[in-house]
Motif scaffolding. Structure first.
Motif, PDB file in Angstrom:
ATOM      1  N   HIS A   1       6.441 -76.938   8.024  1.00 18.25           N
ATOM      2  CA  HIS A   1       5.034 -77.268   8.221  1.00 18.25           C
ATOM      3  C   HIS A   1       4.871 -78.399   9.239  1.00 18.25           C
ATOM      4  O   HIS A   1       3.950 -78.379  10.058  1.00 18.25           O
ATOM      5  CB  HIS A   1       4.405 -77.692   6.885  1.00 18.25           C
ATOM      6  CG  HIS A   1       4.077 -76.528   6.011  1.00 18.25           C
ATOM      7  ND1 HIS A   1       3.336 -76.635   4.859  1.00 18.25           N
ATOM      8  CD2 HIS A   1       4.398 -75.220   6.107  1.00 18.25           C
ATOM      9  CE1 HIS A   1       3.210 -75.452   4.293  1.00 18.25           C
ATOM     10  NE2 HIS A   1       3.865 -74.581   5.023  1.00 18.25           N
TER      11      HIS A   1
ATOM     12  N   ASP B   1       5.199 -76.891  12.585  1.00 13.36           N
ATOM     13  CA  ASP B   1       3.988 -76.142  12.926  1.00 13.36           C
ATOM     14  C   ASP B   1       2.861 -77.072  13.352  1.00 13.36           C
ATOM     15  O   ASP B   1       2.130 -76.803  14.304  1.00 13.36           O
ATOM     16  CB  ASP B   1       3.529 -75.308  11.726  1.00 13.36           C
ATOM     17  CG  ASP B   1       4.414 -74.082  11.508  1.00 13.36           C
ATOM     18  OD1 ASP B   1       5.057 -73.644  12.479  1.00 13.36           O
ATOM     19  OD2 ASP B   1       4.470 -73.585  10.377  1.00 13.36           O
TER      20      ASP B   1
ATOM     21  N   LYS C   1       1.920 -62.759  -3.106  1.00 11.65           N
ATOM     22  CA  LYS C   1       0.514 -62.654  -2.739  1.00 11.65           C
ATOM     23  C   LYS C   1       0.260 -61.248  -2.228  1.00 11.65           C
ATOM     24  O   LYS C   1       0.917 -60.782  -1.305  1.00 11.65           O
ATOM     25  CB  LYS C   1       0.159 -63.691  -1.669  1.00 11.65           C
ATOM     26  CG  LYS C   1       0.253 -65.120  -2.131  1.00 11.65           C
ATOM     27  CD  LYS C   1      -0.245 -66.091  -1.076  1.00 11.65           C
ATOM     28  CE  LYS C   1      -1.740 -65.953  -0.838  1.00 11.65           C
ATOM     29  NZ  LYS C   1      -2.254 -67.022   0.050  1.00 11.65           N
TER      30      LYS C   1
ATOM     31  N   ARG D   1      -2.358 -58.548  -0.566  1.00  7.76           N
ATOM     32  CA  ARG D   1      -3.610 -58.429   0.176  1.00  7.76           C
ATOM     33  C   ARG D   1      -3.862 -56.955   0.480  1.00  7.76           C
ATOM     34  O   ARG D   1      -3.145 -56.355   1.288  1.00  7.76           O
ATOM     35  CB  ARG D   1      -3.526 -59.231   1.472  1.00  7.76           C
ATOM     36  CG  ARG D   1      -4.830 -59.259   2.245  1.00  7.76           C
ATOM     37  CD  ARG D   1      -4.894 -60.443   3.173  1.00  7.76           C
ATOM     38  NE  ARG D   1      -6.156 -60.507   3.873  1.00  7.76           N
ATOM     39  CZ  ARG D   1      -6.491 -61.476   4.712  1.00  7.76           C
ATOM     40  NH1 ARG D   1      -5.649 -62.477   4.922  1.00  7.76           N
ATOM     41  NH2 ARG D   1      -7.657 -61.463   5.318  1.00  7.76           N
TER      42      ARG D   1
ATOM     43  N   ILE E   1       2.964 -60.942   0.657  1.00  9.58           N
ATOM     44  CA  ILE E   1       3.322 -62.169   1.366  1.00  9.58           C
ATOM     45  C   ILE E   1       4.064 -63.081   0.394  1.00  9.58           C
ATOM     46  O   ILE E   1       3.591 -63.310  -0.725  1.00  9.58           O
ATOM     47  CB  ILE E   1       2.077 -62.897   1.909  1.00  9.58           C
ATOM     48  CG1 ILE E   1       1.178 -61.921   2.680  1.00  9.58           C
ATOM     49  CG2 ILE E   1       2.473 -64.073   2.791  1.00  9.58           C
ATOM     50  CD1 ILE E   1      -0.219 -62.447   2.931  1.00  9.58           C
TER      51      ILE E   1
ATOM     52  N   ALA F   1       3.251 -68.300   3.052  1.00  5.59           N
ATOM     53  CA  ALA F   1       1.891 -67.910   3.396  1.00  5.59           C
ATOM     54  C   ALA F   1       1.162 -68.954   4.229  1.00  5.59           C
ATOM     55  O   ALA F   1       0.268 -68.609   5.015  1.00  5.59           O
ATOM     56  CB  ALA F   1       1.098 -67.619   2.118  1.00  5.59           C
ATOM     57  N   ASP F   2       1.499 -70.240   4.078  1.00  5.57           N
ATOM     58  CA  ASP F   2       0.775 -71.292   4.789  1.00  5.57           C
ATOM     59  C   ASP F   2       1.417 -71.676   6.120  1.00  5.57           C
ATOM     60  O   ASP F   2       0.914 -72.563   6.811  1.00  5.57           O
ATOM     61  CB  ASP F   2       0.673 -72.540   3.905  1.00  5.57           C
ATOM     62  CG  ASP F   2      -0.213 -72.304   2.699  1.00  5.57           C
ATOM     63  OD1 ASP F   2      -1.128 -71.467   2.809  1.00  5.57           O
ATOM     64  OD2 ASP F   2       0.014 -72.941   1.655  1.00  5.57           O
TER      65      ASP F   2
ATOM     66  N   ALA G   1       2.014 -71.473   9.906  1.00  8.01           N
ATOM     67  CA  ALA G   1       1.020 -71.095  10.918  1.00  8.01           C
ATOM     68  C   ALA G   1       1.299 -69.725  11.526  1.00  8.01           C
ATOM     69  O   ALA G   1       0.404 -68.887  11.642  1.00  8.01           O
ATOM     70  CB  ALA G   1       0.965 -72.165  12.001  1.00  8.01           C
TER      71      ALA G   1
ATOM     72  N   ARG H   1       0.518 -66.938   9.095  1.00  7.67           N
ATOM     73  CA  ARG H   1      -0.930 -66.745   8.969  1.00  7.67           C
ATOM     74  C   ARG H   1      -1.483 -65.970  10.156  1.00  7.67           C
ATOM     75  O   ARG H   1      -2.334 -65.101   9.997  1.00  7.67           O
ATOM     76  CB  ARG H   1      -1.640 -68.106   8.858  1.00  7.67           C
ATOM     77  CG  ARG H   1      -1.409 -68.851   7.555  1.00  7.67           C
ATOM     78  CD  ARG H   1      -2.500 -69.891   7.335  1.00  7.67           C
ATOM     79  NE  ARG H   1      -2.728 -70.727   8.503  1.00  7.67           N
ATOM     80  CZ  ARG H   1      -2.105 -71.876   8.744  1.00  7.67           C
ATOM     81  NH1 ARG H   1      -1.186 -72.318   7.889  1.00  7.67           N
ATOM     82  NH2 ARG H   1      -2.376 -72.578   9.815  1.00  7.67           N
TER      83      ARG H   1
ATOM     84  N   VAL I   1      -0.546 -62.290   9.717  1.00  6.28           N
ATOM     85  CA  VAL I   1      -1.318 -61.703   8.624  1.00  6.28           C
ATOM     86  C   VAL I   1      -2.725 -61.374   9.103  1.00  6.28           C
ATOM     87  O   VAL I   1      -3.223 -60.253   8.925  1.00  6.28           O
ATOM     88  CB  VAL I   1      -1.368 -62.656   7.412  1.00  6.28           C
ATOM     89  CG1 VAL I   1      -2.428 -62.197   6.401  1.00  6.28           C
ATOM     90  CG2 VAL I   1       0.001 -62.729   6.739  1.00  6.28           C
ATOM     91  N   ASP I   2      -3.391 -62.324   9.735  1.00  8.46           N
ATOM     92  CA  ASP I   2      -4.765 -62.112  10.203  1.00  8.46           C
ATOM     93  C   ASP I   2      -4.815 -61.007  11.261  1.00  8.46           C
ATOM     94  O   ASP I   2      -5.748 -60.190  11.278  1.00  8.46           O
ATOM     95  CB  ASP I   2      -5.342 -63.403  10.775  1.00  8.46           C
ATOM     96  CG  ASP I   2      -5.566 -64.465   9.708  1.00  8.46           C
ATOM     97  OD1 ASP I   2      -5.582 -64.110   8.511  1.00  8.46           O
ATOM     98  OD2 ASP I   2      -5.697 -65.651  10.069  1.00  8.46           O
TER      99      ASP I   2
END
Length: 308
Positions: free
Chosen positions: A82, A85, A158, A160, A276, A281-282, A284, A287, A290-291
């Motif tokens: 993190h 990132d 997770k 989705r 996920i 998941a957090d 960068a 994410r 995923v988006d």
């Protein structure tokens, strides 16, 4: 050795061995020799002063101390990632590698193309794409994201929902000329089917009629296969009738190489979901992917986008 010898490299190696349970598998994954993996683990244990792993001829398992150290290591490595990132974010550049697992045929025909577009947008992000129809342990295999076509209930990950994959019955014109066109679900019993050996209940088809009633009919056949692309080739070759995902054959329907059958009756759709790993998941770059996939997958023919 002292505590300064507890390096991130050794900690990462330990975490992967703990998750995979195999020194040789981690060596292949990291592209290093097994002796290097063994040395890094030994140096880490010497620096800490406790045994972290119990080694047998067939398996590597965690000691009690190793289990506690593993849990703390995951948190430390996550914070380090993190921090990186965040630092890269100040320069506007996303970087690093994402490991993705996907259902094989869907990955070949569609997801690989989406990943090319994603990497064109984010040139510093590497993608390691693994294609398999087998259920894999995402944590053990070091996977960040998985795309799966099936009902899923794994509460440790997770989930989705991405949408529903529409299905239909198809066959090649050459097959229908030779064997005749089925006019109703009951006619299918007299036809040659192409069946998926890795799909439970592939010897039967459930069809919903125009009146809303469900019809369960048998589907026989001499050819069974465990890969969607091989089933596609069998259909083109006129080997029989098959229930199939529209995304698998949409181009063949458009070109006339395959035709839909008994269109007054419909097959149940199959959920398409993204799994996920929560600890990833957090991050960068994860994410971003995923988006991107959520945005793009709904545009694939035969995928009905998830509501909400």
């Amino acid at each position: 050795m002292d505590k300064s010898d507890v390096t991130l490299e050794r900690m990462r190696t330990f975490v992967r061995v703990a998750e995979r349970g195999s020194l040789s598998a981690v060596a292949r994954e990291l592209g290093i020799g097994q002796s290097t993996v063994t040395r890094q683990l030994r140096e880490l244990e010497e620096a800490i002063g406790v045994s972290l792993l119990s080694r047998t001829t067939r398996r590597v398992t965690l000691t009690d101390e190793g289990s506690r150290y593993y849990a703390n290591s995951i948190q430390i490595l996550r914070l380090v990632e993190h921090a990186g990132d965040e630092a890269r974010g100040t320069r506007g550049a996303a970087a690093g590698t994402i490991r993705v697992s996907c259902t094989a045929a869907f990955g070949v025909l569609h997801v690989s193309r989406l990943i090319f577009a994603f990497q064109d947008r984010y040139p510093h992000i590497g993608i390691d794409l693994s294609l398999s129809d087998e259920r894999v342990d995402l944590v053990r295999e070091g996977i960040d994201i998985a795309l799966r076509l099936a009902p899923l209930t794994d509460s440790s990950l997770k989930l989705r929902p991405l949408g529903e994959s529409r299905r239909l019955l198809v066959a090649a014109p050459s097959y229908l000329i030779a064997r005749g066109l089925p006019g109703s679900p009951n006619d299918l019993a007299a036809h040659e089917g192409i069946r998926m050996s890795n799909v439970a209940g592939s010897d039967k088809i459930t069809l919903k009629g125009p009146d809303g009633r469900h019809h369960v009919v048998p589907l026989g056949g001499r050819f069974r296969i465990d890969h969607g692309l091989a089933a596609r080739e069998a259909l083109i070759a006129g080997r029989g009738i098959a229930p199939t995902h529209r995304w698998l054959v949409n181009d063949l329907l458009a070109s006339g190489q395959l035709v839909p059958l008994i269109q007054d009756y419909s097959l149940p759709s199959v959920p398409l979901s993204m799994l996920i790993v929560p600890e990833r998941a957090d991050i960068a770059r994860v994410r971003l992917l995923v988006d991107f996939l959520v945005e793009q997958i709904g545009g694939i023919a035969g995928i009905e986008r998830a509501k909400g």
